[in-house]
Design a protein around this motif. Sequence first.
Motif, PDB file in Angstrom:
ATOM      1  N   GLY A  14       0.791  -1.223   0.000  1.00 55.35           N
ATOM      2  CA  GLY A  14       0.000   0.000   0.000  1.00 55.35           C
ATOM      3  C   GLY A  14       0.821   1.270   0.000  1.00 55.35           C
ATOM      4  N   ARG A  15       2.099   1.127   0.213  1.00 60.83           N
ATOM      5  CA  ARG A  15       2.964   2.310   0.261  1.00 60.83           C
ATOM      6  C   ARG A  15       3.102   2.903  -1.135  1.00 60.83           C
ATOM      7  NH1 ARG A  15       8.258   0.749   2.890  1.00 60.83           N
ATOM      8  NH2 ARG A  15       6.847   0.548   4.674  1.00 60.83           N
ATOM      9  N   ARG A  16       2.857   4.194  -1.251  1.00 56.76           N
ATOM     10  CA  ARG A  16       2.914   4.833  -2.575  1.00 56.76           C
ATOM     11  C   ARG A  16       4.355   5.048  -3.019  1.00 56.76           C
ATOM     12  NH1 ARG A  16      -0.133  10.165  -2.603  1.00 56.76           N
ATOM     13  NH2 ARG A  16       0.813  10.389  -0.551  1.00 56.76           N
ATOM     14  N   PRO A  17       4.601   5.010  -4.312  1.00 60.18           N
ATOM     15  CA  PRO A  17       5.955   5.256  -4.820  1.00 60.18           C
ATOM     16  C   PRO A  17       6.432   6.649  -4.420  1.00 60.18           C
ATOM     17  CG  PRO A  17       4.549   4.354  -6.537  1.00 60.18           C
ATOM     18  CD  PRO A  17       3.651   4.690  -5.402  1.00 60.18           C
ATOM     19  N   GLU A  20       5.653   9.493  -6.810  1.00 56.27           N
ATOM     20  CA  GLU A  20       4.277   9.984  -6.758  1.00 56.27           C
ATOM     21  C   GLU A  20       4.086  10.966  -5.610  1.00 56.27           C
ATOM     22  OE1 GLU A  20       0.090   7.995  -5.437  1.00 56.27           O
ATOM     23  OE2 GLU A  20       1.167   6.959  -7.055  1.00 56.27           O
ATOM     24  N   VAL A  21       4.661  10.628  -4.459  1.00 58.45           N
ATOM     25  CA  VAL A  21       4.549  11.508  -3.290  1.00 58.45           C
ATOM     26  C   VAL A  21       5.280  12.824  -3.550  1.00 58.45           C
ATOM     27  CG1 VAL A  21       5.057  11.748  -0.835  1.00 58.45           C
ATOM     28  CG2 VAL A  21       4.338   9.528  -1.748  1.00 58.45           C
ATOM     29  N   ARG A  22       6.480  12.742  -4.118  1.00 59.94           N
ATOM     30  CA  ARG A  22       7.243  13.964  -4.437  1.00 59.94           C
ATOM     31  C   ARG A  22       6.459  14.847  -5.399  1.00 59.94           C
ATOM     32  NH1 ARG A  22      12.924  14.261  -3.456  1.00 59.94           N
ATOM     33  NH2 ARG A  22      13.031  15.757  -5.175  1.00 59.94           N
ATOM     34  N   ALA A  23       5.827  14.229  -6.388  1.00 56.85           N
ATOM     35  CA  ALA A  23       5.059  14.999  -7.364  1.00 56.85           C
ATOM     36  C   ALA A  23       3.912  15.745  -6.697  1.00 56.85           C
ATOM     37  CB  ALA A  23       4.521  14.074  -8.456  1.00 56.85           C
ATOM     38  N   GLU A  24       3.276  15.127  -5.712  1.00 60.45           N
ATOM     39  CA  GLU A  24       2.182  15.790  -5.005  1.00 60.45           C
ATOM     40  C   GLU A  24       2.695  16.968  -4.185  1.00 60.45           C
ATOM     41  OE1 GLU A  24       0.056  12.902  -2.763  1.00 60.45           O
ATOM     42  OE2 GLU A  24      -0.787  11.905  -4.533  1.00 60.45           O
ATOM     43  N   ALA A  48      -0.117  20.434   4.641  1.00 57.79           N
ATOM     44  CA  ALA A  48      -1.578  20.471   4.711  1.00 57.79           C
ATOM     45  C   ALA A  48      -2.202  20.370   3.326  1.00 57.79           C
ATOM     46  CB  ALA A  48      -2.022  21.762   5.397  1.00 57.79           C
ATOM     47  N   ARG A  49      -1.597  21.009   2.349  1.00 57.22           N
ATOM     48  CA  ARG A  49      -2.178  21.023   1.007  1.00 57.22           C
ATOM     49  C   ARG A  49      -1.950  19.716   0.272  1.00 57.22           C
ATOM     50  NH1 ARG A  49      -3.546  25.786  -2.028  1.00 57.22           N
ATOM     51  NH2 ARG A  49      -4.054  25.208  -4.173  1.00 57.22           N
ATOM     52  N   SER A  50      -0.802  19.083   0.499  1.00 62.44           N
ATOM     53  CA  SER A  50      -0.453  17.869  -0.244  1.00 62.44           C
ATOM     54  C   SER A  50      -0.887  16.588   0.457  1.00 62.44           C
ATOM     55  CB  SER A  50       1.059  17.817  -0.473  1.00 62.44           C
ATOM     56  OG  SER A  50       1.749  17.668   0.762  1.00 62.44           O
ATOM     57  N   GLY A  51      -1.088  16.662   1.781  1.00 67.75           N
ATOM     58  CA  GLY A  51      -1.403  15.461   2.532  1.00 67.75           C
ATOM     59  C   GLY A  51      -0.185  14.617   2.849  1.00 67.75           C
TER      60      GLY A  51
END
Length: 211
Positions: A14-17, A20-24, A48-51
Amino acid sequence: MNNLSDDAAKSRRGRRPAAEVRAEVLAATSALLAGEGLRAVTFDRVAARSGVSKTTIYKWWPSPGSLAAESYFSRSEPDLVFHDSGDLFTDIRAQLRSFVRLLTEQGGGRVIAELIGAAQGDPDLSVAVSQRYTMPRRQLAIDYFRHALNRGQLRAGIDPSLLVDQLWGACYNRLLIPDAPLDVDFADDLVTNTLLGAASADYRGGLEAAL
Protein backbone atom coordinates in the motif's frame (compact mmCIF):
# COMPACT_ATOMS: atom_id res chain seq x y z
CA MET A 1 2.58 -14.96 13.13
CA ASN A 2 1.05 -15.36 9.69
CA ASN A 3 -1.32 -12.49 10.40
CA LEU A 4 1.59 -10.20 11.24
CA SER A 5 3.37 -11.20 8.05
CA ASP A 6 0.22 -10.60 6.01
CA ASP A 7 -0.25 -7.17 7.59
CA ALA A 8 3.34 -6.22 6.87
CA ALA A 9 3.01 -7.32 3.26
CA LYS A 10 -0.19 -5.34 2.83
CA SER A 11 1.52 -2.28 4.31
CA ARG A 12 4.38 -2.60 1.85
CA ARG A 13 1.99 -3.05 -1.07
CA GLY A 14 0.00 0.00 0.00
CA ARG A 15 2.96 2.31 0.26
CA ARG A 16 2.91 4.83 -2.57
CA PRO A 17 5.95 5.26 -4.82
CA ALA A 18 8.28 8.03 -3.70
CA ALA A 19 8.04 9.69 -7.12
CA GLU A 20 4.28 9.98 -6.76
CA VAL A 21 4.55 11.51 -3.29
CA ARG A 22 7.24 13.96 -4.44
CA ALA A 23 5.06 15.00 -7.36
CA GLU A 24 2.18 15.79 -5.01
CA VAL A 25 4.45 17.88 -2.79
CA LEU A 26 5.82 19.78 -5.79
CA ALA A 27 2.32 20.38 -7.17
CA ALA A 28 1.13 21.75 -3.84
CA THR A 29 4.18 23.98 -3.63
CA SER A 30 3.68 25.23 -7.17
CA ALA A 31 0.09 26.18 -6.37
CA LEU A 32 1.18 28.15 -3.30
CA LEU A 33 3.94 29.90 -5.27
CA ALA A 34 1.60 30.86 -8.10
CA GLY A 35 -1.15 32.04 -5.79
CA GLU A 36 0.68 33.79 -2.98
CA GLY A 37 4.38 33.89 -3.70
CA LEU A 38 7.47 32.53 -1.96
CA ARG A 39 6.45 33.55 1.56
CA ALA A 40 3.46 31.19 1.36
CA VAL A 41 5.73 28.17 0.97
CA THR A 42 6.17 26.70 4.45
CA PHE A 43 6.42 23.04 5.37
CA ASP A 44 3.21 23.36 7.40
CA ARG A 45 1.20 24.71 4.48
CA VAL A 46 2.70 22.35 1.91
CA ALA A 47 2.02 19.38 4.18
CA ALA A 48 -1.58 20.47 4.71
CA ARG A 49 -2.18 21.02 1.01
CA SER A 50 -0.45 17.87 -0.24
CA GLY A 51 -1.40 15.46 2.53
CA VAL A 52 2.26 14.48 2.91
CA SER A 53 3.82 14.60 6.38
CA LYS A 54 6.28 17.33 7.31
CA THR A 55 8.77 14.64 8.29
CA THR A 56 8.73 13.25 4.75
CA ILE A 57 9.00 16.69 3.19
CA TYR A 58 11.92 17.64 5.43
CA LYS A 59 13.66 14.37 4.53
CA TRP A 60 13.79 15.44 0.88
CA TRP A 61 14.24 19.23 1.15
CA PRO A 62 16.40 21.01 3.75
CA SER A 63 14.38 24.21 3.66
CA PRO A 64 11.13 25.64 2.25
CA GLY A 65 13.24 27.73 -0.10
CA SER A 66 14.91 24.70 -1.67
CA LEU A 67 11.50 23.06 -2.07
CA ALA A 68 10.11 26.20 -3.72
CA ALA A 69 13.08 26.30 -6.08
CA GLU A 70 12.67 22.70 -7.21
CA SER A 71 8.94 23.19 -7.65
CA TYR A 72 9.40 26.22 -9.86
CA PHE A 73 12.20 24.72 -11.90
CA SER A 74 10.31 21.47 -12.49
CA ARG A 75 7.27 23.40 -13.67
CA SER A 76 9.23 25.73 -15.94
CA GLU A 77 11.49 23.10 -17.53
CA PRO A 78 9.07 22.14 -20.38
CA ASP A 79 8.82 25.82 -21.38
CA LEU A 80 12.58 26.18 -21.64
CA VAL A 81 13.49 23.19 -23.79
CA PHE A 82 16.54 24.03 -25.89
CA HIS A 83 15.76 22.90 -29.44
CA ASP A 84 18.54 22.53 -31.99
CA SER A 85 17.27 22.88 -35.56
CA GLY A 86 20.78 23.53 -36.84
CA ASP A 87 20.23 27.27 -37.36
CA LEU A 88 21.75 29.54 -34.73
CA PHE A 89 19.47 32.55 -35.13
CA THR A 90 16.24 30.55 -35.30
CA ASP A 91 17.04 28.48 -32.22
CA ILE A 92 18.33 31.25 -29.97
CA ARG A 93 15.47 33.58 -30.87
CA ALA A 94 12.92 30.84 -30.12
CA GLN A 95 14.58 29.98 -26.82
CA LEU A 96 14.87 33.59 -25.64
CA ARG A 97 11.27 34.30 -26.63
CA SER A 98 10.12 31.31 -24.55
CA PHE A 99 12.20 32.51 -21.63
CA VAL A 100 10.80 36.03 -21.77
CA ARG A 101 7.22 34.77 -22.09
CA LEU A 102 7.73 32.53 -19.07
CA LEU A 103 8.88 35.53 -17.07
CA THR A 104 6.31 38.03 -18.28
CA GLU A 105 3.19 36.13 -19.33
CA GLN A 106 3.21 32.98 -17.20
CA GLY A 107 4.02 34.41 -13.78
CA GLY A 108 7.57 33.13 -13.69
CA GLY A 109 9.18 36.53 -13.36
CA ARG A 110 7.82 37.25 -9.89
CA VAL A 111 8.75 33.81 -8.63
CA ILE A 112 12.32 33.80 -9.98
CA ALA A 113 12.90 37.33 -8.70
CA GLU A 114 11.76 36.25 -5.23
CA LEU A 115 13.95 33.15 -5.36
CA ILE A 116 17.03 35.11 -6.42
CA GLY A 117 16.42 37.69 -3.71
CA ALA A 118 15.82 35.14 -0.97
CA ALA A 119 18.86 33.11 -2.05
CA GLN A 120 21.14 35.93 -0.92
CA GLY A 121 20.41 35.05 2.71
CA ASP A 122 19.52 31.36 2.43
CA PRO A 123 22.48 29.04 1.69
CA ASP A 124 20.24 26.04 0.99
CA LEU A 125 18.19 28.04 -1.48
CA SER A 126 21.31 29.49 -3.07
CA VAL A 127 22.63 25.98 -3.72
CA ALA A 128 19.24 24.84 -5.04
CA VAL A 129 18.99 27.76 -7.46
CA SER A 130 22.48 27.11 -8.77
CA GLN A 131 22.31 23.31 -8.98
CA ARG A 132 18.72 22.94 -10.14
CA TYR A 133 18.33 25.93 -12.45
CA THR A 134 21.02 28.44 -13.33
CA MET A 135 23.97 26.11 -13.91
CA PRO A 136 22.07 23.40 -15.84
CA ARG A 137 20.38 25.97 -18.06
CA ARG A 138 23.64 27.83 -18.55
CA GLN A 139 25.35 24.59 -19.57
CA LEU A 140 22.61 23.82 -22.10
CA ALA A 141 23.20 27.20 -23.76
CA ILE A 142 26.99 26.83 -23.68
CA ASP A 143 26.73 23.38 -25.26
CA TYR A 144 24.45 24.76 -27.97
CA PHE A 145 26.86 27.59 -28.79
CA ARG A 146 29.72 25.10 -28.99
CA HIS A 147 27.72 23.12 -31.55
CA ALA A 148 27.10 26.34 -33.49
CA LEU A 149 30.82 27.09 -33.35
CA ASN A 150 31.60 23.65 -34.75
CA ARG A 151 29.07 24.28 -37.54
CA GLY A 152 30.93 27.44 -38.47
CA GLN A 153 28.09 29.77 -37.47
CA LEU A 154 30.11 31.62 -34.82
CA ARG A 155 33.45 33.30 -35.33
CA ALA A 156 36.51 31.51 -34.07
CA GLY A 157 37.55 32.38 -30.54
CA ILE A 158 34.08 33.43 -29.36
CA ASP A 159 33.40 32.68 -25.69
CA PRO A 160 30.07 30.77 -25.38
CA SER A 161 29.83 31.70 -21.71
CA LEU A 162 29.99 35.39 -22.60
CA LEU A 163 27.14 34.97 -25.08
CA VAL A 164 25.00 33.50 -22.28
CA ASP A 165 25.74 36.54 -20.13
CA GLN A 166 24.92 38.93 -22.95
CA LEU A 167 21.60 37.31 -23.84
CA TRP A 168 20.04 35.82 -20.72
CA GLY A 169 21.89 38.18 -18.39
CA ALA A 170 20.31 41.16 -20.12
CA CYS A 171 16.85 39.64 -19.58
CA TYR A 172 17.53 39.09 -15.89
CA ASN A 173 18.74 42.67 -15.63
CA ARG A 174 15.44 44.00 -16.99
CA LEU A 175 13.51 41.65 -14.75
CA LEU A 176 15.27 42.72 -11.57
CA ILE A 177 15.84 46.37 -12.48
CA PRO A 178 12.65 47.30 -14.35
CA ASP A 179 13.80 50.60 -15.82
CA ALA A 180 12.92 49.37 -19.33
CA PRO A 181 10.40 46.82 -20.60
CA LEU A 182 11.14 43.12 -20.79
CA ASP A 183 9.19 41.76 -23.74
CA VAL A 184 9.50 39.69 -26.90
CA ASP A 185 10.53 42.72 -28.98
CA PHE A 186 13.44 43.26 -26.62
CA ALA A 187 14.36 39.57 -26.89
CA ASP A 188 14.35 39.75 -30.70
CA ASP A 189 16.50 42.89 -30.80
CA LEU A 190 18.86 41.38 -28.26
CA VAL A 191 19.34 38.22 -30.30
CA THR A 192 19.87 40.16 -33.53
CA ASN A 193 22.40 42.58 -32.07
CA THR A 194 24.32 39.91 -30.19
CA LEU A 195 24.50 37.35 -32.97
CA LEU A 196 25.44 39.84 -35.68
CA GLY A 197 28.51 40.61 -33.60
CA ALA A 198 29.29 37.00 -32.74
CA ALA A 199 28.54 35.30 -36.05
CA SER A 200 31.17 34.09 -38.47
CA ALA A 201 31.57 36.16 -41.64
CA ASP A 202 29.80 33.58 -43.81
CA TYR A 203 26.87 33.08 -41.44
CA ARG A 204 26.54 36.82 -40.78
CA GLY A 205 26.22 37.51 -44.50
CA GLY A 206 23.25 35.15 -44.76
CA LEU A 207 21.73 36.48 -41.55
CA GLU A 208 21.94 40.11 -42.68
CA ALA A 209 20.29 39.17 -45.97
CA ALA A 210 17.45 37.48 -44.14
CA LEU A 211 16.75 40.30 -41.67
